[in-house]
Design an enzyme around this catalytic site. Structure first.
Site, mmCIF file in Angstrom:
data_model
loop_
_atom_site.group_PDB
_atom_site.id
_atom_site.type_symbol
_atom_site.label_atom_id
_atom_site.label_comp_id
_atom_site.label_asym_id
_atom_site.label_seq_id
_atom_site.Cartn_x
_atom_site.Cartn_y
_atom_site.Cartn_z
ATOM 1 N N ARG A 59 -6.712 8.397 -7.985
ATOM 2 C CA ARG A 59 -7.303 9.487 -7.221
ATOM 3 C C ARG A 59 -7.286 10.798 -8.011
ATOM 4 O O ARG A 59 -6.469 10.975 -8.911
ATOM 5 C CB ARG A 59 -6.553 9.690 -5.902
ATOM 6 C CG ARG A 59 -6.735 8.571 -4.883
ATOM 7 C CD ARG A 59 -6.057 8.907 -3.563
ATOM 8 N NE ARG A 59 -4.628 9.157 -3.741
ATOM 9 C CZ ARG A 59 -4.067 10.361 -3.731
ATOM 10 N NH1 ARG A 59 -4.805 11.459 -3.582
ATOM 11 N NH2 ARG A 59 -2.760 10.501 -3.893
ATOM 12 N N LYS A 200 -9.616 6.355 0.938
ATOM 13 C CA LYS A 200 -8.739 7.450 1.349
ATOM 14 C C LYS A 200 -9.498 8.597 2.008
ATOM 15 O O LYS A 200 -8.903 9.359 2.780
ATOM 16 C CB LYS A 200 -7.929 7.950 0.156
ATOM 17 C CG LYS A 200 -6.864 6.965 -0.317
ATOM 18 C CD LYS A 200 -5.894 6.571 0.810
ATOM 19 C CE LYS A 200 -4.753 5.699 0.292
ATOM 20 N NZ LYS A 200 -3.875 5.218 1.389
ATOM 21 N N HIS A 219 0.492 6.541 7.482
ATOM 22 C CA HIS A 219 0.358 5.906 6.172
ATOM 23 C C HIS A 219 1.467 4.863 6.079
ATOM 24 O O HIS A 219 2.569 5.146 5.614
ATOM 25 C CB HIS A 219 0.500 6.954 5.068
ATOM 26 C CG HIS A 219 0.205 6.425 3.709
ATOM 27 N ND1 HIS A 219 0.829 6.897 2.571
ATOM 28 C CD2 HIS A 219 -0.650 5.463 3.276
ATOM 29 C CE1 HIS A 219 0.372 6.254 1.513
ATOM 30 N NE2 HIS A 219 -0.528 5.376 1.911
ATOM 31 N N SER A 237 3.006 5.221 -2.644
ATOM 32 C CA SER A 237 2.632 4.219 -3.639
ATOM 33 C C SER A 237 3.827 3.854 -4.505
ATOM 34 O O SER A 237 4.559 4.719 -4.978
ATOM 35 C CB SER A 237 1.505 4.769 -4.515
ATOM 36 O OG SER A 237 1.137 3.839 -5.503
ATOM 37 N N LYS A 241 5.463 -0.948 0.064
ATOM 38 C CA LYS A 241 4.870 -1.012 1.403
ATOM 39 C C LYS A 241 4.010 -2.268 1.591
ATOM 40 O O LYS A 241 4.133 -2.975 2.591
ATOM 41 C CB LYS A 241 4.036 0.265 1.607
ATOM 42 C CG LYS A 241 3.363 0.431 2.929
ATOM 43 C CD LYS A 241 2.952 1.879 3.175
ATOM 44 C CE LYS A 241 2.376 2.587 1.994
ATOM 45 N NZ LYS A 241 1.051 2.087 1.552
ATOM 46 N N THR A 242 3.158 -2.536 0.612
ATOM 47 C CA THR A 242 2.289 -3.711 0.696
ATOM 48 C C THR A 242 3.083 -4.995 0.473
ATOM 49 O O THR A 242 2.944 -5.971 1.213
ATOM 50 C CB THR A 242 1.150 -3.605 -0.336
ATOM 51 O OG1 THR A 242 0.344 -2.469 -0.020
ATOM 52 C CG2 THR A 242 0.279 -4.852 -0.316
ATOM 53 N N ASP A 256 -1.566 -0.653 5.015
ATOM 54 C CA ASP A 256 -1.606 0.722 4.511
ATOM 55 C C ASP A 256 -1.896 1.813 5.540
ATOM 56 O O ASP A 256 -1.341 2.901 5.423
ATOM 57 C CB ASP A 256 -2.652 0.813 3.396
ATOM 58 C CG ASP A 256 -2.508 2.064 2.554
ATOM 59 O OD1 ASP A 256 -1.370 2.421 2.204
ATOM 60 O OD2 ASP A 256 -3.532 2.689 2.249
ATOM 61 N N ARG A 322 -5.610 -2.580 -9.546
ATOM 62 C CA ARG A 322 -5.741 -2.792 -8.099
ATOM 63 C C ARG A 322 -6.574 -4.023 -7.768
ATOM 64 O O ARG A 322 -7.484 -4.409 -8.513
ATOM 65 C CB ARG A 322 -6.422 -1.578 -7.455
ATOM 66 C CG ARG A 322 -5.617 -0.294 -7.511
ATOM 67 C CD ARG A 322 -4.659 -0.207 -6.351
ATOM 68 N NE ARG A 322 -3.875 1.025 -6.365
ATOM 69 C CZ ARG A 322 -3.114 1.418 -5.355
ATOM 70 N NH1 ARG A 322 -3.056 0.693 -4.254
ATOM 71 N NH2 ARG A 322 -2.415 2.532 -5.439
#
Length: 531
Positions: A59, A200, A219, A237, A241-242, A256, A322
């Site tokens: 990003r 996003k 989030h 990130s 989390k994933t 997410d 990704r």
């Protein structure tokens, strides 16, 4: 499905005129054909689509703006994150984008954000590349049947990676821009091929709209156990989390972005966007399998152009490789994308200083403190100029995407924790035995065991000790975990250095929380680290 003529007219009414070919809601195979024919992508062994995003492999937060316009400007938390741009610049860029799109092929996907029909947002994503259209098709909730016929976009994203802004005349910082106009319900993206900007930008839109309807926007990942117990996991990130939400013993709601209404938790998305650098079949079998499936989009993943074999360990293009894939590529999902009210909330941090406990039970006040703090750490080598662990505080575990003031989200979370009697936990997926460069990353199997013990209620009656620096209640024993892991100071050979490092991090917490003290109760202020 709507006719092309109808879509053509709708685009024409927006000012997008004289386009060449219009490709509306193409299927995955059709988008593959387009992407390869136009040399946008290559097909890897087993079928995933491999793409390159050029110089922008993540990003561009310094290039994101919100239009300062009457309908929303009083609601927005203006500052470093939500930078204002004048309407005249937005209109100028949009006019130039419309000129740029003349005589070009355009790809349009109509889809939704939000699995709960009461709160879902109909969106339209317009792109100049086929692979970005496939990314949108993977990430958002597909509109089918009557939903597609009746679809009326309430927000439109126009993504033109090869169009550049002119900073001297367009009010931007560079040729890259991500601009959201809540009044005109339009998102403009240009100058970057990184597809995460599409995802996003809509998350940012949902973070604006949902709290206005009394829905907590989060989030986080979310999953559900065999007994129907929902767990929500906040994290930035790199915190897991994933990975942790894709648990073989629990069903995945989403990895997410979620809303929490009076009915329960619901996913905003229809897909997952997972980091895959150094991914292995042993540690993350479900996510690993998605990198071998037709339909998955792999961003900046290394591939042998002759054999088309992938190398997930190769970070020569970026650490931020990704995979974007439909959520149903994970075998144990909740198909409707919804669950009840959470029984447990987990706040994930990757502490590169190696001093925070691996798991701790939080009081409601501590949960509020750590939610507003949103702590994790960057490690040496991940950014230019970072030579030692660097504390990062991202309020609400997602500051770059939060539109309202942090107190808006914190108030909603606090009310829901109290109303539904939610257990709260802090889990450190970072380093143990010393800081980054000396210690080791916490083993994923240890973190899973501790997390599963918490979610299963095994830790409800376990004896705890109070951490000297962070004031957290830490279990003294967890089945399957070496005792010393639960005592961070015992994993360090240099105890004096541990104390110095812990005091240093605690002081950073205290300094950062000064930003929120005016808007929280005395009970919340008191539960911070002890310096």
């Amino acid at each position: 499905m709507k006719s092309k003529l109808e879509i053509w007219q709708q685009l024409n009414d927006m000012g997008i005129k004289n386009i060449n070919n219009l490709f509306y809601n193409l299927t995955t195979p059709a988008l593959y054909e387009q992407a390869t024919r136009r040399r946008e992508a290559m097909i890897a062994h087993m079928g995933p689509l491999v793409v390159r995003t050029g110089q922008h492999t993540g990003r561009s937060p310094n290039d994101k703006f919100l239009v300062k316009e009457p309908s929303s400007q009083e609601q927005i938390w203006w500052g470093k994150v939500n930078k204002p741009i004048e309407e005249k610049y937005f209109d100028r860029i949009f006019m130039h984008m419309c000129s740029y799109m003349q005589n070009k092929d355009l790809y349009v996907q109509d889809c939704y954000a939000g699995a709960d029909r009461e709160y879902r947002l109909p969106i339209r994503v317009i792109t100049e590349t086929a692979w970005h259209s496939l990314f949108a098709r993977n990430m958002f909730i597909k509109a089918k049947g009557d939903d597609l016929i009746n679809h009326k976009p309430e927000f439109t994203v126009i993504n033109l990676p090869y169009f550049q802004a002119d900073p001297e005349t367009d009010g931007t910082n560079s040729g890259v821009f991500i601009i959201i106009n809540f009044g005109k319900k339009l998102v403009l993206i240009g100058g970057t091929s990184y597809a995460g900007e599409i995802k996003k930008s809509i998350f940012t839109v949902m973070n604006y709209l949902m709290p206005l309807k009394g829905v907590m926007s989060m989030h986080c990942s979310a999953n559900i156990g065999k007994d129907g117990d929902v767990a929500v996991m906040f994290g930035l990130s790199g915190t897991g989390k994933t990975t942790l939400s894709a648990d073989p013993e629990r069903r995945l709601i989403g990895d997410d972005e979620h809303g929490w209404s009076e009915k329960g938790v619901f996913n905003y998305e229809g897909g997952c966007y997972a980091k895959v650098i150094r991914l292995s079949a042993e540690s993350e079998p479900f996510i690993y399998e998605t990198t071998r499936k037709f339909g998955t989009v792999l961003e900046n993943v290394a591939m042998d152009v002759n054999t088309r074999m992938l190398d997930l360990n190769d970070d020569s293009l970026t650490e931020n490789t990704r995979a974007a894939y439909p959520i149903n590529y994970i075998p144990n999902i909740v198909p409707e994308g919804k669950g009840g009210h959470p029984k447990n909330i987990v706040m994930l941090t990757a502490d590169a200083f190696g001093v925070m406990p691996p798991i701790a039970k939080l009081t409601p006040e501590q949960a509020m403190y750590h939610f507003l703090s949103g702590y994790t750490a960057k490690v040496a080598g991940t950014e230019k100029g970072v030579n030692e662990p660097k504390a990062t505080f991202s309020t609400c575990f997602g500051a770059p995407f939060m539109v309202h003031k942090p107190s808006v989200y914190a108030k909603l979370l606090g009310e829901k924790i109290q109303k539904y009697n939610v257990n709260c936990w802090l889990v450190n997926t970072g380093w143990t035995g010393g800081p980054y460069g000396i210690g080791n990353r916490m083993k994923i199997e240890y973190t899973r065991r501790m997390l599963n013990a918490a979610l299963a209620g095994e830790l409800d009656e376990v004896e705890t000790y109070k951490d000297n620096y962070f004031g957290l209640e830490v279990p003294t024993k967890i089945k399957g975990i070496p005792d010393e892991i639960l005592y961070p100071q015992n994993t360090w050979t240099n105890k004096t250095k541990y104390d110095e490092t812990a005091r240093k991090l605690a002081a950073m917490f205290k300094e950062n929380f000064k930003n929120f003290e005016a808007n929280v109760s005395e009970d919340v202020k008191k539960v911070g680290p002890i310096v």
